[in-house]
Design a protein around this motif. Structure first.
Motif, PDB file in Angstrom:
ATOM      1  N   SER A  24       0.423  -1.317   0.051  1.00  0.00           N
ATOM      2  CA  SER A  24      -0.226  -0.248   0.374  1.00  0.00           C
ATOM      3  C   SER A  24       0.600   1.110   0.023  1.00  0.00           C
ATOM      4  O   SER A  24       0.581   2.255  -0.241  1.00  0.00           O
ATOM      5  N   GLY A  25       1.918   0.916   0.489  1.00  0.00           N
ATOM      6  CA  GLY A  25       2.875   2.601   0.746  1.00  0.00           C
ATOM      7  C   GLY A  25       2.729   3.434   1.915  1.00  0.00           C
ATOM      8  O   GLY A  25       3.050   4.547   2.309  1.00  0.00           O
ATOM      9  N   ALA A  26       1.945   2.728   2.628  1.00  0.00           N
ATOM     10  CA  ALA A  26       1.611   3.280   4.225  1.00  0.00           C
ATOM     11  C   ALA A  26       2.637   3.351   5.305  1.00  0.00           C
ATOM     12  O   ALA A  26       3.597   2.257   5.083  1.00  0.00           O
ATOM     13  N   VAL A  27       2.945   4.009   6.135  1.00  0.00           N
ATOM     14  CA  VAL A  27       3.401   4.579   6.986  1.00  0.00           C
ATOM     15  C   VAL A  27       3.843   4.436   8.577  1.00  0.00           C
ATOM     16  O   VAL A  27       2.614   5.350   8.400  1.00  0.00           O
ATOM     17  N   LEU A  28       3.893   3.553   8.298  1.00  0.00           N
ATOM     18  CA  LEU A  28       3.276   3.607  10.289  1.00  0.00           C
ATOM     19  C   LEU A  28       4.170   5.013  10.624  1.00  0.00           C
ATOM     20  O   LEU A  28       5.631   5.239  10.249  1.00  0.00           O
ATOM     21  N   THR A  29       3.648   5.596  11.661  1.00  0.00           N
ATOM     22  CA  THR A  29       4.341   6.564  12.984  1.00  0.00           C
ATOM     23  C   THR A  29       4.604   6.084  14.241  1.00  0.00           C
ATOM     24  O   THR A  29       4.328   5.132  14.377  1.00  0.00           O
ATOM     25  N   ALA A  30       5.156   7.592  14.794  1.00  0.00           N
ATOM     26  CA  ALA A  30       6.085   7.470  15.475  1.00  0.00           C
ATOM     27  C   ALA A  30       4.943   7.232  16.411  1.00  0.00           C
ATOM     28  O   ALA A  30       5.671   5.916  17.595  1.00  0.00           O
ATOM     29  N   GLN A  31       3.586   7.275  16.614  1.00  0.00           N
ATOM     30  CA  GLN A  31       3.037   7.265  17.917  1.00  0.00           C
ATOM     31  C   GLN A  31       1.858   6.051  17.251  1.00  0.00           C
ATOM     32  O   GLN A  31       2.123   4.883  18.858  1.00  0.00           O
ATOM     33  N   ASP A  32       2.053   5.195  16.192  1.00  0.00           N
ATOM     34  CA  ASP A  32       1.673   3.571  16.368  1.00  0.00           C
ATOM     35  C   ASP A  32       3.095   2.706  16.880  1.00  0.00           C
ATOM     36  O   ASP A  32       2.511   1.960  17.468  1.00  0.00           O
ATOM     37  N   LEU A  33       4.305   2.845  16.884  1.00  0.00           N
ATOM     38  CA  LEU A  33       5.397   2.359  17.014  1.00  0.00           C
ATOM     39  C   LEU A  33       5.347   2.897  19.324  1.00  0.00           C
ATOM     40  O   LEU A  33       5.213   1.375  19.143  1.00  0.00           O
ATOM     41  N   THR A  34       5.266   3.852  19.205  1.00  0.00           N
ATOM     42  CA  THR A  34       4.673   3.789  21.031  1.00  0.00           C
ATOM     43  C   THR A  34       3.714   3.160  21.350  1.00  0.00           C
ATOM     44  O   THR A  34       3.848   2.545  22.824  1.00  0.00           O
ATOM     45  N   THR A  35       2.361   2.836  20.483  1.00  0.00           N
ATOM     46  CA  THR A  35       1.109   2.135  20.857  1.00  0.00           C
ATOM     47  C   THR A  35       2.010   0.555  20.701  1.00  0.00           C
ATOM     48  O   THR A  35       1.156  -0.059  21.570  1.00  0.00           O
ATOM     49  N   LEU A  36       2.792   0.182  19.718  1.00  0.00           N
ATOM     50  CA  LEU A  36       2.938  -1.273  20.157  1.00  0.00           C
ATOM     51  C   LEU A  36       3.975  -1.450  21.009  1.00  0.00           C
ATOM     52  O   LEU A  36       3.319  -2.282  21.762  1.00  0.00           O
ATOM     53  N   ALA A  37       5.042  -0.868  21.139  1.00  0.00           N
ATOM     54  CA  ALA A  37       5.533  -0.407  22.635  1.00  0.00           C
ATOM     55  C   ALA A  37       4.755  -1.253  23.933  1.00  0.00           C
ATOM     56  O   ALA A  37       5.057  -2.212  23.829  1.00  0.00           O
ATOM     57  N   GLU A  38       3.775  -0.434  24.336  1.00  0.00           N
ATOM     58  CA  GLU A  38       3.028  -0.556  25.142  1.00  0.00           C
ATOM     59  C   GLU A  38       1.783  -1.492  25.362  1.00  0.00           C
ATOM     60  O   GLU A  38       1.830  -1.774  26.187  1.00  0.00           O
ATOM     61  N   LEU A  39       1.277  -2.018  23.382  1.00  0.00           N
ATOM     62  CA  LEU A  39       0.969  -3.150  23.776  1.00  0.00           C
ATOM     63  C   LEU A  39       1.274  -4.292  24.562  1.00  0.00           C
ATOM     64  O   LEU A  39       1.452  -5.321  25.351  1.00  0.00           O
TER      65      LEU A  39
END
Length: 385
Positions: A176-191
Protein backbone atom coordinates in the motif's frame (compact mmCIF):
# COMPACT_ATOMS: atom_id res chain seq x y z
CA UNK A 1 8.93 -49.72 -7.67
CA UNK A 2 7.89 -46.11 -8.31
CA UNK A 3 8.13 -43.75 -5.39
CA UNK A 4 4.85 -42.51 -3.93
CA UNK A 5 4.03 -38.80 -4.28
CA UNK A 6 5.92 -36.62 -1.84
CA UNK A 7 3.50 -34.90 0.58
CA UNK A 8 3.86 -31.16 0.14
CA UNK A 9 4.55 -28.91 3.11
CA UNK A 10 2.75 -26.11 1.23
CA UNK A 11 0.09 -27.89 -0.83
CA UNK A 12 -1.97 -24.72 -1.29
CA UNK A 13 0.92 -22.58 -2.52
CA UNK A 14 1.58 -22.13 -6.21
CA UNK A 15 3.98 -19.91 -8.14
CA UNK A 16 4.32 -16.40 -6.72
CA UNK A 17 2.02 -13.81 -8.28
CA UNK A 18 5.10 -11.70 -9.01
CA UNK A 19 6.60 -14.42 -11.17
CA UNK A 20 3.24 -15.12 -12.80
CA UNK A 21 2.61 -11.50 -13.79
CA UNK A 22 6.19 -10.88 -14.90
CA UNK A 23 6.04 -13.99 -17.10
CA UNK A 24 2.72 -12.83 -18.55
CA UNK A 25 4.23 -9.40 -19.20
CA UNK A 26 7.13 -11.01 -21.07
CA UNK A 27 4.78 -13.18 -23.14
CA UNK A 28 2.60 -10.20 -24.07
CA UNK A 29 5.38 -7.66 -24.52
CA UNK A 30 3.75 -5.58 -21.78
CA UNK A 31 5.32 -2.82 -19.73
CA UNK A 32 6.08 -4.45 -16.38
CA UNK A 33 4.78 -2.27 -13.53
CA UNK A 34 4.04 -5.46 -11.61
CA UNK A 35 7.17 -6.83 -9.97
CA UNK A 36 8.96 -4.42 -7.66
CA UNK A 37 12.26 -3.84 -9.41
CA UNK A 38 13.69 -0.76 -11.16
CA UNK A 39 14.34 -0.70 -14.89
CA UNK A 40 17.44 1.45 -14.39
CA UNK A 41 20.91 0.57 -13.15
CA UNK A 42 22.50 1.03 -9.73
CA UNK A 43 24.61 4.17 -9.09
CA UNK A 44 27.73 4.25 -11.24
CA UNK A 45 29.93 4.48 -8.13
CA UNK A 46 28.55 1.13 -6.99
CA UNK A 47 28.99 -0.73 -10.27
CA UNK A 48 32.51 0.68 -10.62
CA UNK A 49 33.31 -0.47 -7.09
CA UNK A 50 32.01 -3.95 -7.91
CA UNK A 51 34.20 -4.12 -11.02
CA UNK A 52 37.19 -2.95 -9.00
CA UNK A 53 36.71 -5.58 -6.30
CA UNK A 54 36.00 -8.30 -8.87
CA UNK A 55 39.55 -7.64 -10.12
CA UNK A 56 41.07 -7.67 -6.63
CA UNK A 57 42.94 -10.78 -5.53
CA UNK A 58 41.44 -12.40 -2.46
CA UNK A 59 37.95 -11.02 -3.01
CA UNK A 60 36.55 -14.18 -4.61
CA UNK A 61 36.38 -16.53 -1.65
CA UNK A 62 33.92 -16.86 1.23
CA UNK A 63 33.33 -13.77 3.28
CA UNK A 64 33.02 -14.20 7.05
CA UNK A 65 29.67 -15.73 7.97
CA UNK A 66 28.22 -12.56 9.63
CA UNK A 67 29.41 -10.35 6.77
CA UNK A 68 32.59 -8.45 6.00
CA UNK A 69 33.70 -6.49 9.08
CA UNK A 70 34.16 -3.31 7.03
CA UNK A 71 30.62 -3.55 5.67
CA UNK A 72 29.13 -4.20 9.11
CA UNK A 73 31.06 -1.22 10.47
CA UNK A 74 29.73 0.97 7.65
CA UNK A 75 26.16 -0.26 8.33
CA UNK A 76 26.62 0.62 12.01
CA UNK A 77 27.70 4.17 11.24
CA UNK A 78 24.92 4.67 8.70
CA UNK A 79 22.25 3.28 11.04
CA UNK A 80 23.28 5.65 13.82
CA UNK A 81 23.34 8.66 11.50
CA UNK A 82 20.01 7.96 9.80
CA UNK A 83 17.98 6.85 12.82
CA UNK A 84 19.54 9.03 15.51
CA UNK A 85 20.34 6.03 17.70
CA UNK A 86 23.44 4.55 19.30
CA UNK A 87 25.50 2.72 16.71
CA UNK A 88 24.70 -1.00 16.77
CA UNK A 89 27.67 -3.20 17.55
CA UNK A 90 28.93 -4.55 14.22
CA UNK A 91 30.31 -7.68 15.86
CA UNK A 92 27.24 -8.72 17.85
CA UNK A 93 24.21 -6.92 16.37
CA UNK A 94 24.55 -6.83 12.56
CA UNK A 95 24.34 -9.76 10.16
CA UNK A 96 24.70 -9.44 6.38
CA UNK A 97 22.27 -11.74 4.57
CA UNK A 98 21.37 -12.85 1.06
CA UNK A 99 18.76 -10.15 0.70
CA UNK A 100 16.15 -9.21 3.29
CA UNK A 101 14.25 -12.32 2.17
CA UNK A 102 16.90 -14.61 3.64
CA UNK A 103 17.03 -12.49 6.79
CA UNK A 104 13.28 -12.82 7.19
CA UNK A 105 13.36 -16.57 6.73
CA UNK A 106 16.33 -16.93 9.09
CA UNK A 107 14.50 -14.97 11.81
CA UNK A 108 11.39 -17.14 11.50
CA UNK A 109 13.41 -20.36 11.44
CA UNK A 110 15.38 -19.21 14.48
CA UNK A 111 12.53 -18.25 16.80
CA UNK A 112 9.26 -19.82 15.63
CA UNK A 113 8.52 -23.33 16.91
CA UNK A 114 5.61 -25.64 16.09
CA UNK A 115 2.41 -24.23 17.56
CA UNK A 116 3.77 -20.70 18.02
CA UNK A 117 1.52 -17.91 16.77
CA UNK A 118 2.82 -15.07 14.60
CA UNK A 119 0.72 -11.94 14.16
CA UNK A 120 0.70 -10.68 10.56
CA UNK A 121 -0.90 -7.39 9.50
CA UNK A 122 -2.73 -7.93 6.21
CA UNK A 123 -2.34 -7.31 3.31
CA UNK A 124 1.20 -8.63 3.59
CA UNK A 125 4.07 -9.66 1.35
CA UNK A 126 3.31 -13.17 0.15
CA UNK A 127 6.42 -14.71 1.73
CA UNK A 128 5.28 -14.11 5.30
CA UNK A 129 2.57 -16.73 5.68
CA UNK A 130 4.31 -19.68 3.95
CA UNK A 131 7.60 -19.00 5.76
CA UNK A 132 5.79 -19.05 9.12
CA UNK A 133 3.97 -22.26 8.26
CA UNK A 134 7.19 -23.99 7.19
CA UNK A 135 8.41 -23.58 10.78
CA UNK A 136 5.21 -25.12 12.13
CA UNK A 137 4.00 -21.69 13.22
CA UNK A 138 0.43 -20.42 12.99
CA UNK A 139 -0.12 -17.09 11.20
CA UNK A 140 -2.70 -14.94 12.98
CA UNK A 141 -3.90 -12.38 10.46
CA UNK A 142 -5.06 -8.92 11.53
CA UNK A 143 -6.58 -6.76 8.76
CA UNK A 144 -5.35 -3.24 8.19
CA UNK A 145 -8.00 -0.59 7.64
CA UNK A 146 -8.85 -0.10 3.97
CA UNK A 147 -8.18 2.17 2.11
CA UNK A 148 -5.75 3.85 4.55
CA UNK A 149 -4.01 0.57 5.42
CA UNK A 150 -3.40 1.73 8.97
CA UNK A 151 -3.43 -0.66 11.95
CA UNK A 152 -6.35 -0.98 14.34
CA UNK A 153 -4.35 -1.47 17.52
CA UNK A 154 -7.39 -2.79 19.38
CA UNK A 155 -7.56 -5.64 16.86
CA UNK A 156 -3.83 -6.22 17.26
CA UNK A 157 -4.22 -6.36 21.03
CA UNK A 158 -7.07 -8.85 20.70
CA UNK A 159 -4.89 -11.06 18.47
CA UNK A 160 -2.13 -11.38 21.07
CA UNK A 161 -2.14 -14.47 23.22
CA UNK A 162 0.27 -16.36 25.50
CA UNK A 163 1.24 -18.34 22.36
CA UNK A 164 2.22 -15.23 20.35
CA UNK A 165 5.91 -15.63 19.59
CA UNK A 166 6.37 -12.86 17.03
CA UNK A 167 4.61 -9.87 15.48
CA UNK A 168 5.55 -8.79 11.97
CA UNK A 169 5.66 -5.15 10.87
CA UNK A 170 6.31 -3.67 7.44
CA UNK A 171 6.91 0.06 7.09
CA UNK A 172 6.80 1.62 4.55
CA UNK A 173 4.23 -0.98 3.63
CA UNK A 174 4.11 -3.28 0.65
CA UNK A 175 1.70 -3.19 -1.20
CA UNK A 176 0.00 0.00 0.00
CA UNK A 177 2.83 2.45 0.64
CA UNK A 178 1.36 3.27 4.07
CA UNK A 179 3.82 4.45 6.71
CA UNK A 180 3.71 3.72 10.43
CA UNK A 181 4.07 6.79 12.65
CA UNK A 182 6.04 7.29 15.85
CA UNK A 183 2.74 7.12 17.70
CA UNK A 184 2.00 3.74 16.09
CA UNK A 185 5.28 2.32 17.33
CA UNK A 186 4.82 3.85 20.78
CA UNK A 187 1.41 2.19 20.99
CA UNK A 188 2.86 -1.13 19.89
CA UNK A 189 5.61 -0.92 22.49
CA UNK A 190 2.94 -0.37 25.17
CA UNK A 191 0.91 -3.35 23.90
CA UNK A 192 3.92 -5.65 24.10
CA UNK A 193 5.39 -4.31 27.35
CA UNK A 194 4.15 -7.17 29.53
CA UNK A 195 4.68 -9.92 26.96
CA UNK A 196 7.60 -11.95 25.65
CA UNK A 197 6.51 -11.35 22.05
CA UNK A 198 9.30 -10.56 19.61
CA UNK A 199 9.02 -8.18 16.63
CA UNK A 200 10.21 -8.58 13.06
CA UNK A 201 10.29 -5.11 11.50
CA UNK A 202 10.62 -5.26 7.71
CA UNK A 203 11.97 -1.81 6.81
CA UNK A 204 13.37 -2.43 3.34
CA UNK A 205 11.72 0.74 1.94
CA UNK A 206 13.09 2.89 4.77
CA UNK A 207 14.55 5.51 2.41
CA UNK A 208 11.31 5.97 0.47
CA UNK A 209 9.19 8.19 2.74
CA UNK A 210 7.65 11.28 1.18
CA UNK A 211 6.11 14.70 1.78
CA UNK A 212 8.53 15.71 4.51
CA UNK A 213 7.74 12.74 6.76
CA UNK A 214 10.53 10.77 8.44
CA UNK A 215 10.81 7.02 8.62
CA UNK A 216 9.93 5.65 12.06
CA UNK A 217 12.10 2.62 12.81
CA UNK A 218 11.72 0.08 15.60
CA UNK A 219 15.35 0.89 16.40
CA UNK A 220 14.28 4.35 17.62
CA UNK A 221 12.09 2.98 20.42
CA UNK A 222 14.14 1.29 23.15
CA UNK A 223 11.28 -0.90 24.38
CA UNK A 224 10.81 -2.20 20.83
CA UNK A 225 14.48 -2.32 19.87
CA UNK A 226 15.27 -4.74 22.69
CA UNK A 227 12.85 -7.31 21.22
CA UNK A 228 13.15 -6.53 17.49
CA UNK A 229 14.82 -7.90 14.39
CA UNK A 230 15.05 -4.97 11.94
CA UNK A 231 15.56 -5.87 8.27
CA UNK A 232 17.01 -3.65 5.53
CA UNK A 233 17.81 -4.16 1.86
CA UNK A 234 20.70 -2.82 -0.19
CA UNK A 235 18.82 -4.07 -3.25
CA UNK A 236 16.04 -1.56 -2.62
CA UNK A 237 18.33 1.29 -1.56
CA UNK A 238 20.77 0.99 -4.48
CA UNK A 239 18.41 -0.16 -7.29
CA UNK A 240 20.18 -3.53 -7.28
CA UNK A 241 17.56 -6.13 -6.44
CA UNK A 242 19.49 -8.81 -8.31
CA UNK A 243 22.47 -8.48 -5.99
CA UNK A 244 20.43 -9.99 -3.12
CA UNK A 245 22.27 -8.31 -0.24
CA UNK A 246 20.46 -7.22 2.91
CA UNK A 247 21.04 -7.21 6.63
CA UNK A 248 19.45 -7.80 10.00
CA UNK A 249 20.01 -5.64 13.09
CA UNK A 250 19.03 -7.11 16.45
CA UNK A 251 20.25 -7.22 20.07
CA UNK A 252 23.10 -9.68 20.70
CA UNK A 253 20.98 -12.59 22.01
CA UNK A 254 18.62 -12.33 19.02
CA UNK A 255 21.47 -11.87 16.55
CA UNK A 256 23.11 -15.03 17.90
CA UNK A 257 19.99 -17.01 17.07
CA UNK A 258 19.70 -15.54 13.56
CA UNK A 259 23.32 -16.44 12.88
CA UNK A 260 22.75 -20.03 14.00
CA UNK A 261 20.33 -20.38 11.09
CA UNK A 262 22.11 -18.07 8.63
CA UNK A 263 25.32 -20.13 8.78
CA UNK A 264 23.44 -23.21 7.56
CA UNK A 265 21.11 -21.38 5.16
CA UNK A 266 23.52 -19.37 2.99
CA UNK A 267 26.59 -19.09 5.25
CA UNK A 268 28.05 -16.10 3.41
CA UNK A 269 27.06 -13.41 0.93
CA UNK A 270 28.92 -12.37 -2.25
CA UNK A 271 32.34 -11.06 -1.20
CA UNK A 272 32.96 -8.52 -4.02
CA UNK A 273 29.43 -7.16 -3.65
CA UNK A 274 29.97 -6.63 0.07
CA UNK A 275 33.23 -4.76 -0.57
CA UNK A 276 31.53 -2.57 -3.18
CA UNK A 277 28.66 -1.73 -0.84
CA UNK A 278 31.09 -0.88 1.95
CA UNK A 279 32.83 1.55 -0.41
CA UNK A 280 29.69 3.47 -1.37
CA UNK A 281 27.91 3.37 1.98
CA UNK A 282 30.21 6.11 3.23
CA UNK A 283 28.58 8.50 0.72
CA UNK A 284 25.34 9.47 2.45
CA UNK A 285 24.10 11.30 -0.65
CA UNK A 286 23.44 7.92 -2.29
CA UNK A 287 20.54 7.25 0.10
CA UNK A 288 19.61 10.67 1.52
CA UNK A 289 18.47 11.74 -1.95
CA UNK A 290 16.16 8.74 -2.36
CA UNK A 291 13.02 10.34 -0.84
CA UNK A 292 13.10 13.16 -3.40
CA UNK A 293 14.07 10.76 -6.20
CA UNK A 294 11.07 8.49 -5.61
CA UNK A 295 8.67 11.27 -4.69
CA UNK A 296 9.35 12.71 -8.15
CA UNK A 297 8.42 9.36 -9.70
CA UNK A 298 5.28 9.04 -7.58
CA UNK A 299 4.18 12.56 -8.48
CA UNK A 300 5.04 12.13 -12.15
CA UNK A 301 3.01 8.93 -12.37
CA UNK A 302 0.11 10.67 -10.62
CA UNK A 303 0.23 13.55 -13.08
CA UNK A 304 0.46 11.21 -16.06
CA UNK A 305 -2.58 9.28 -14.83
CA UNK A 306 -4.76 12.38 -14.62
CA UNK A 307 -7.59 11.97 -17.08
CA UNK A 308 -7.59 8.20 -16.67
CA UNK A 309 -10.48 6.33 -15.06
CA UNK A 310 -8.26 4.90 -12.33
CA UNK A 311 -8.56 6.27 -8.80
CA UNK A 312 -5.09 6.50 -7.24
CA UNK A 313 -4.83 6.11 -3.48
CA UNK A 314 -2.44 8.20 -1.35
CA UNK A 315 1.11 6.80 -1.28
CA UNK A 316 3.20 8.24 1.59
CA UNK A 317 6.05 5.74 1.14
CA UNK A 318 7.61 2.81 -0.77
CA UNK A 319 7.71 2.70 -4.58
CA UNK A 320 4.21 1.31 -5.03
CA UNK A 321 0.97 2.96 -6.06
CA UNK A 322 -2.44 1.40 -5.41
CA UNK A 323 -5.40 2.21 -7.62
CA UNK A 324 -9.11 1.44 -7.74
CA UNK A 325 -10.55 0.51 -11.13
CA UNK A 326 -14.28 0.40 -10.30
CA UNK A 327 -15.03 3.10 -12.91
CA UNK A 328 -13.63 0.74 -15.55
CA UNK A 329 -14.70 -2.78 -14.63
CA UNK A 330 -16.45 -4.90 -12.02
CA UNK A 331 -14.09 -7.83 -12.64
CA UNK A 332 -12.15 -9.43 -9.82
CA UNK A 333 -8.71 -7.91 -9.41
CA UNK A 334 -6.81 -10.95 -10.75
CA UNK A 335 -8.95 -11.16 -13.88
CA UNK A 336 -8.64 -7.41 -14.40
CA UNK A 337 -4.86 -7.48 -13.93
CA UNK A 338 -4.50 -10.27 -16.46
CA UNK A 339 -6.73 -8.50 -18.99
CA UNK A 340 -4.85 -5.24 -18.46
CA UNK A 341 -1.62 -7.06 -19.29
CA UNK A 342 -2.94 -8.90 -22.33
CA UNK A 343 -5.12 -6.23 -23.92
CA UNK A 344 -3.51 -2.95 -22.88
CA UNK A 345 0.11 -3.97 -22.41
CA UNK A 346 0.66 -2.95 -18.78
CA UNK A 347 1.33 -5.57 -16.10
CA UNK A 348 0.24 -4.92 -12.49
CA UNK A 349 -0.29 -6.94 -9.30
CA UNK A 350 -3.78 -7.70 -7.93
CA UNK A 351 -3.85 -6.73 -4.26
CA UNK A 352 -5.85 -9.85 -3.35
CA UNK A 353 -2.55 -11.74 -3.75
CA UNK A 354 -1.39 -10.11 -0.51
CA UNK A 355 -4.24 -11.68 1.50
CA UNK A 356 -4.16 -15.28 2.71
CA UNK A 357 -7.79 -15.73 1.62
CA UNK A 358 -7.41 -13.62 -1.56
CA UNK A 359 -9.64 -10.85 -0.23
CA UNK A 360 -10.57 -8.63 -3.16
CA UNK A 361 -11.02 -4.88 -2.56
CA UNK A 362 -10.94 -3.98 -6.25
CA UNK A 363 -7.37 -2.70 -6.04
CA UNK A 364 -4.27 -3.19 -8.17
CA UNK A 365 -0.66 -2.27 -7.45
CA UNK A 366 1.64 -0.36 -9.78
CA UNK A 367 5.41 -0.14 -9.23
CA UNK A 368 6.70 3.33 -10.13
CA UNK A 369 10.40 2.46 -9.70
CA UNK A 370 10.79 2.88 -13.44
CA UNK A 371 12.40 5.33 -15.84
CA UNK A 372 10.30 8.41 -16.53
CA UNK A 373 9.84 7.32 -20.14
CA UNK A 374 8.58 3.91 -18.99
CA UNK A 375 6.00 5.58 -16.73
CA UNK A 376 4.99 7.89 -19.57
CA UNK A 377 4.45 5.00 -21.99
CA UNK A 378 2.52 2.99 -19.40
CA UNK A 379 0.25 5.92 -18.52
CA UNK A 380 -0.51 6.54 -22.20
CA UNK A 381 -1.82 2.98 -22.45
CA UNK A 382 -3.71 3.16 -19.15
CA UNK A 383 -5.51 6.35 -20.16
CA UNK A 384 -7.05 4.42 -23.07
CA UNK A 385 -9.26 2.38 -20.72
Amino acid sequence: MPLPPIPSKLPDVGTSIFSVMSQLAAECGAINLAQGFPDYDPPQALTEALARHARTAGHHQYAPMPGLPRLREAISRKTAAVNGVAAPNPDTEITVTSGATEALYAVLAAVVRPGDEVVVLEPAYDLYGPAIRLQGGIPVYVPLRVPEFTPDWDLVKAALSPRTRLLMLNTPHNPSGAVLTAQDLTTLAELLADTTTLVLSDEVYEHMVFDGQRHASALQFPDLAERSFVLSSFGKTYHATGWKVGYCIAPPPLTAEVRRVHQFLTFAVSTPAQHALADVLADAEQYTTLPAFYQHKRDLFGQLMQGSRFELLPTPGSYFQLARYHHISDEGDLAFAQRLTREFGVAVIPVSAFYHHAQDHGLIRFCFAKRDETLTQAAERLRQL
